[in-house]
Write a protein that holds these residues in place. Structure first.
Motif, PDB file in Angstrom:
ATOM      1  N   LYS A 193       0.849  -1.184   0.000  1.00 12.47           N
ATOM      2  CA  LYS A 193       0.000   0.000   0.000  1.00 12.47           C
ATOM      3  C   LYS A 193       0.891   1.242   0.000  1.00 12.47           C
ATOM      4  O   LYS A 193       1.607   1.502   0.970  1.00 12.47           O
ATOM      5  CB  LYS A 193      -0.917  -0.003   1.227  1.00 12.47           C
ATOM      6  CG  LYS A 193      -1.879  -1.183   1.262  1.00 12.47           C
ATOM      7  CD  LYS A 193      -2.745  -1.143   2.521  1.00 12.47           C
ATOM      8  CE  LYS A 193      -3.669  -2.331   2.587  1.00 12.47           C
ATOM      9  NZ  LYS A 193      -4.481  -2.334   3.828  1.00 12.47           N
ATOM     10  N   LYS A 194       0.815   2.000  -1.058  1.00 11.34           N
ATOM     11  CA  LYS A 194       1.702   3.146  -1.244  1.00 11.34           C
ATOM     12  C   LYS A 194       1.593   4.170  -0.119  1.00 11.34           C
ATOM     13  O   LYS A 194       2.598   4.706   0.346  1.00 11.34           O
ATOM     14  CB  LYS A 194       1.399   3.816  -2.586  1.00 11.34           C
ATOM     15  CG  LYS A 194       2.360   4.932  -2.944  1.00 11.34           C
ATOM     16  CD  LYS A 194       2.056   5.496  -4.329  1.00 11.34           C
ATOM     17  CE  LYS A 194       3.027   6.603  -4.680  1.00 11.34           C
ATOM     18  NZ  LYS A 194       2.751   7.177  -6.042  1.00 11.34           N
ATOM     19  N   ASN A 195       0.387   4.440   0.331  1.00  9.88           N
ATOM     20  CA  ASN A 195       0.175   5.473   1.351  1.00  9.88           C
ATOM     21  C   ASN A 195      -0.140   4.881   2.726  1.00  9.88           C
ATOM     22  O   ASN A 195      -0.764   5.540   3.567  1.00  9.88           O
ATOM     23  CB  ASN A 195      -0.951   6.411   0.912  1.00  9.88           C
ATOM     24  CG  ASN A 195      -0.612   7.160  -0.368  1.00  9.88           C
ATOM     25  OD1 ASN A 195       0.504   7.643  -0.539  1.00  9.88           O
ATOM     26  ND2 ASN A 195      -1.585   7.246  -1.268  1.00  9.88           N
ATOM     27  N   ALA A 196       0.287   3.662   2.964  1.00 16.66           N
ATOM     28  CA  ALA A 196      -0.002   3.006   4.239  1.00 16.66           C
ATOM     29  C   ALA A 196       0.757   3.672   5.389  1.00 16.66           C
ATOM     30  O   ALA A 196       1.829   4.264   5.195  1.00 16.66           O
ATOM     31  CB  ALA A 196       0.372   1.535   4.157  1.00 16.66           C
ATOM     32  N   ASN A 197       0.208   3.583   6.576  1.00 14.98           N
ATOM     33  CA  ASN A 197       0.854   4.131   7.764  1.00 14.98           C
ATOM     34  C   ASN A 197       2.009   3.230   8.176  1.00 14.98           C
ATOM     35  O   ASN A 197       1.803   2.103   8.621  1.00 14.98           O
ATOM     36  CB  ASN A 197      -0.152   4.245   8.904  1.00 14.98           C
ATOM     37  CG  ASN A 197       0.478   4.784  10.173  1.00 14.98           C
ATOM     38  OD1 ASN A 197       1.569   5.361  10.155  1.00 14.98           O
ATOM     39  ND2 ASN A 197      -0.207   4.601  11.292  1.00 14.98           N
ATOM     40  N   MET A 198       3.228   3.707   8.013  1.00 18.54           N
ATOM     41  CA  MET A 198       4.404   2.910   8.342  1.00 18.54           C
ATOM     42  C   MET A 198       5.038   3.389   9.638  1.00 18.54           C
ATOM     43  O   MET A 198       6.253   3.473   9.765  1.00 18.54           O
ATOM     44  CB  MET A 198       5.416   2.958   7.189  1.00 18.54           C
ATOM     45  CG  MET A 198       4.993   2.156   5.984  1.00 18.54           C
ATOM     46  SD  MET A 198       4.801   0.400   6.367  1.00 18.54           S
ATOM     47  CE  MET A 198       4.083  -0.181   4.829  1.00 18.54           C
ATOM     48  N   LYS A 199       4.204   3.695  10.603  1.00 19.48           N
ATOM     49  CA  LYS A 199       4.688   4.084  11.919  1.00 19.48           C
ATOM     50  C   LYS A 199       3.902   3.317  12.980  1.00 19.48           C
ATOM     51  O   LYS A 199       2.696   3.132  12.866  1.00 19.48           O
ATOM     52  CB  LYS A 199       4.525   5.597  12.139  1.00 19.48           C
ATOM     53  CG  LYS A 199       5.429   6.448  11.255  1.00 19.48           C
ATOM     54  CD  LYS A 199       5.272   7.923  11.583  1.00 19.48           C
ATOM     55  CE  LYS A 199       6.193   8.773  10.710  1.00 19.48           C
ATOM     56  NZ  LYS A 199       6.067  10.226  11.007  1.00 19.48           N
ATOM     57  N   GLY A 200       4.604   2.870  13.991  1.00 22.87           N
ATOM     58  CA  GLY A 200       3.968   2.171  15.097  1.00 22.87           C
ATOM     59  C   GLY A 200       4.692   2.502  16.385  1.00 22.87           C
ATOM     60  O   GLY A 200       5.807   3.026  16.365  1.00 22.87           O
ATOM     61  N   ASN A 201       4.080   2.188  17.508  1.00 20.61           N
ATOM     62  CA  ASN A 201       4.694   2.517  18.787  1.00 20.61           C
ATOM     63  C   ASN A 201       4.389   1.431  19.807  1.00 20.61           C
ATOM     64  O   ASN A 201       3.235   1.204  20.176  1.00 20.61           O
ATOM     65  CB  ASN A 201       4.177   3.865  19.287  1.00 20.61           C
ATOM     66  CG  ASN A 201       5.009   4.403  20.432  1.00 20.61           C
ATOM     67  OD1 ASN A 201       5.621   3.649  21.194  1.00 20.61           O
ATOM     68  ND2 ASN A 201       5.051   5.721  20.575  1.00 20.61           N
ATOM     69  N   LEU A 202       5.440   0.755  20.267  1.00 19.92           N
ATOM     70  CA  LEU A 202       5.305  -0.313  21.246  1.00 19.92           C
ATOM     71  C   LEU A 202       5.836   0.093  22.624  1.00 19.92           C
ATOM     72  O   LEU A 202       5.989  -0.755  23.500  1.00 19.92           O
ATOM     73  CB  LEU A 202       6.067  -1.562  20.763  1.00 19.92           C
ATOM     74  CG  LEU A 202       5.725  -2.097  19.379  1.00 19.92           C
ATOM     75  CD1 LEU A 202       6.630  -3.259  19.027  1.00 19.92           C
ATOM     76  CD2 LEU A 202       4.268  -2.514  19.313  1.00 19.92           C
TER      77      LEU A 202
END
Length: 293
Positions: A193-202
């Motif tokens: 997915k070109k505009n996918a959210n590629m940030k996460g927080n654990l």
């Protein structure tokens, strides 16, 4: 007053009779389902022999390409369930044992869900049509707060979880309408997915020191002489709080850490889920490390 009480009692009896009848009808429909989902397929199946059973959440469902195991001569199926927790993974394995499955290896995706031991109601509800017919399902739910309502009140479970096991699902099950849940040997491939959210927080996530359902799975494997392989699967390169995986390794040293085997964003559909290409790279590594394939 007496007439009113008699009238009310009759209405109550009629409601109970209807509820019992509907409960029996819905349950009978689900008892013959074999092509809509993983849970009912296992419940309604006969004993099977599998070299590799894959369990876990969407991070199992989207990350292990079952066909790659088959291509190497290993009979495999991906029983990962999107939205599921270890509560459901443990029950799925118990159900397989109850159904006399012969399993050589269990691969468990054990990472983010180690932080909790609660059920995922939307997924666990799919086991409920069989709660009166399976001792392991009954026993698994007995510790839950709403067990008495689910078990003893006829048709209550179908009303409470209408979106999962209500009229629509019962109807589609009755007419044998298939889903894609069983396609690709249970593996669900994701695209890029070109505009996918590629940030996460654990950063605020911590594994429980003793996750009940993880330990259940490990013990079931030991008791049934199944080779238990627990792994942490990859996350994207922008994930914050990567120390979580070190915490898991400290609490559960037997879990193999593969969180950094695939890291480039081009191999992910979202920060926590690899796309098909990433899943193939990851699965190839698992085959090499644990099966010499």
């Amino acid at each position: 007053m007496k007439r009113f009480l008699i009238y009310t009692t009759k209405i109550f009896i009629v409601i109970i009779v209807i509820a019992v009848a509907l409960d029996g009808l819905y349950t009978a429909v689900f008892m013959q389902s074999k092509n809509r989902g993983k849970i009912e397929t296992v419940y309604n199946s006969k004993a099977q022999k599998l070299d590799v059973v894959i369990l876990g959440s969407s991070r199992a469902n989207n990350h292990f390409v079952a066909q790659m195991f088959e291509d190497k001569g290993l009979k495999a199926f991906n029983y990962g369930m999107s939205g599921g927790h270890l509560f459901e993974a443990s029950l799925m394995l118990k159900l397989m044992i109850e159904r006399k499955y012969t399993i050589k290896n269990v691969i468990l995706e054990a990472d983010l869900n180690l932080s909790g031991d609660h059920q995922a109601e939307g997924i666990s509800a799919l086991f409920l049509p069989y709660i009166h017919n399976s001792e392991v399902i009954k026993n698994h739910f007995e510790t839950q707060e709403n067990f008495n309502e689910l078990y003893y009140i006829p048709f209550y479970r179908y009303i409470k979880f209408d979106t999962k096991i209500g009229f629509r699902e019962a109807f589609f099950t009755a007419v044998h309408k298939k889903t894609n849940a069983l396609d690709n040997l249970g593996f669900y491939p994701l695209g890029y997915k070109k505009n996918a959210n590629m940030k996460g927080n654990l950063e605020n996530l911590n594994p429980l020191p003793h996750n009940k359902y993880y330990e259940e799975i490990r013990n079931i494997c030991k008791q049934n002489r199944i080779n238990f392989i627990a792994v942490m699967t990859p996350v994207c390169e922008n994930e914050a709080g990567m120390n979580y995986f070190n915490k898991v390794k400290k609490a559960y040293p037997e879990i193999h850490n593969y969180e950094n085997v695939v890291i480039e964003n081009k191999y992910f559909s979202s920060c926590g889920h690899m796309n098909n290409i990433g899943a193939e790279i990851f699965t190839a590594r698992i085959l090499k490390d644990f099966f010499n394939k």
